[in-house]
Design an enzyme around this catalytic site. Sequence first.
Site, PDB file in Angstrom:
ATOM      1  N   LYS A 138       0.955  13.143  48.034  1.00 19.71           N
ATOM      2  CA  LYS A 138      -0.007  14.255  48.077  1.00 19.71           C
ATOM      3  C   LYS A 138       0.707  15.570  47.822  1.00 19.71           C
ATOM      4  CE  LYS A 138       1.361  16.051  52.211  1.00 19.71           C
ATOM      5  NZ  LYS A 138       2.136  17.254  52.325  1.00 19.71           N
ATOM      6  N   ASP A 198      -1.019  13.159  58.305  1.00 18.79           N
ATOM      7  CA  ASP A 198      -1.205  12.960  56.862  1.00 18.79           C
ATOM      8  C   ASP A 198      -1.634  11.532  56.519  1.00 18.79           C
ATOM      9  OD1 ASP A 198      -0.375  15.541  56.495  1.00 18.79           O
ATOM     10  OD2 ASP A 198       1.597  15.039  55.698  1.00 18.79           O
TER      11      ASP A 198
END
Length: 309
Positions: A11, A147
Amino acid sequence: MSAVTVRVPAKVNLQLGVGPIRDDGYHDLVNVFHAVSLFDVVTAEPARELEVRVQAAPHSRVDVAGVPVDDGNLAAQAARLVADRLGVEPRVALKIRKAIPVAGGMAGGSADAAAALVACARLWDDREQPVLSRDDLMEIGADLGSDVPFAVLGGTAVGVGRGERLTPALTRGTFHWVFATADGGLSTPAVYGECDRLRLEAGRTAPWPSVSEELMTALATGDAKGLGTALANDLQPAALSLRPALRRTLDAGRDLGAIGALVSGSGPTCAFLAETDEDAADLAHALDGAGVAEQIVRASGPVPGATLV
Ligand code: ATP
């Protein structure tokens, strides 16, 4: 079932707004996550006991030396949590092939945890209607790190709280990225600590972060230039303070034509946005020649989260 393989993306944070430090030591965040086509691959195979093997993916220069192969590995922790929930023994060998830089601000460890959640759930429960849904896996993942749920979900999403409460964001088209990895990682807690220190030194209290309207509009309309100007990372000054050489990398990317440039998450990977795939290829080539990074990697986003292959 003999072996299950899952591919999981890295990401980049398109916006990382860091609020004041809370009583529990965490910060309230506004986090716009964006999954990009730089993948780790995790294979889960039945074994006598839980074991972890880690290697660099083919053609990747990721340094895996510091990645734990015991219970310190987030993928191993994920396997144990899934086993607990399904009431089975965690008898699995996890083979992790890494292309996501380690401690690079691209959530590689969280990605591997997400992949292990999906792989082990499938390995131990291959019914058509599995006991654990994707939502369940995201919820289990939140216990491992803020996350992790996003690495299960993928795409582009807004996270609030510690970053773990997610809402998918509307996007149009594909965005073209170039990533410059650095030699050696940055510790995420150290970067948050430096962020607090810099704010204290400047006598500034952090404002309450809110989602950038400009950013959401650029995403929804597929406006790469708009996205480039709206990119924002409150951790960037701290990452630059701990690793001043990154300033050179960011400047080089901007000078060579990037329409947006920022440190990815807690760094030290730098992310550059290009308008087209061709521009990204040119930028990658030029950055490679500039010698300001360990490795230059192209990727596009958004891409789906942890996916069975
Ligand atoms: P984030 O962007 O979420 O802050 P990061 O990309 O900076 O994370 P990671 O690559 O996730 O950092 O790794 C941070 C630390 O986590 C590593 O230094 C390592 O000790 C530990 N770790 C545990 N499991 C893993 C894994 N599967 N892959 C990489 N690192 C792992």
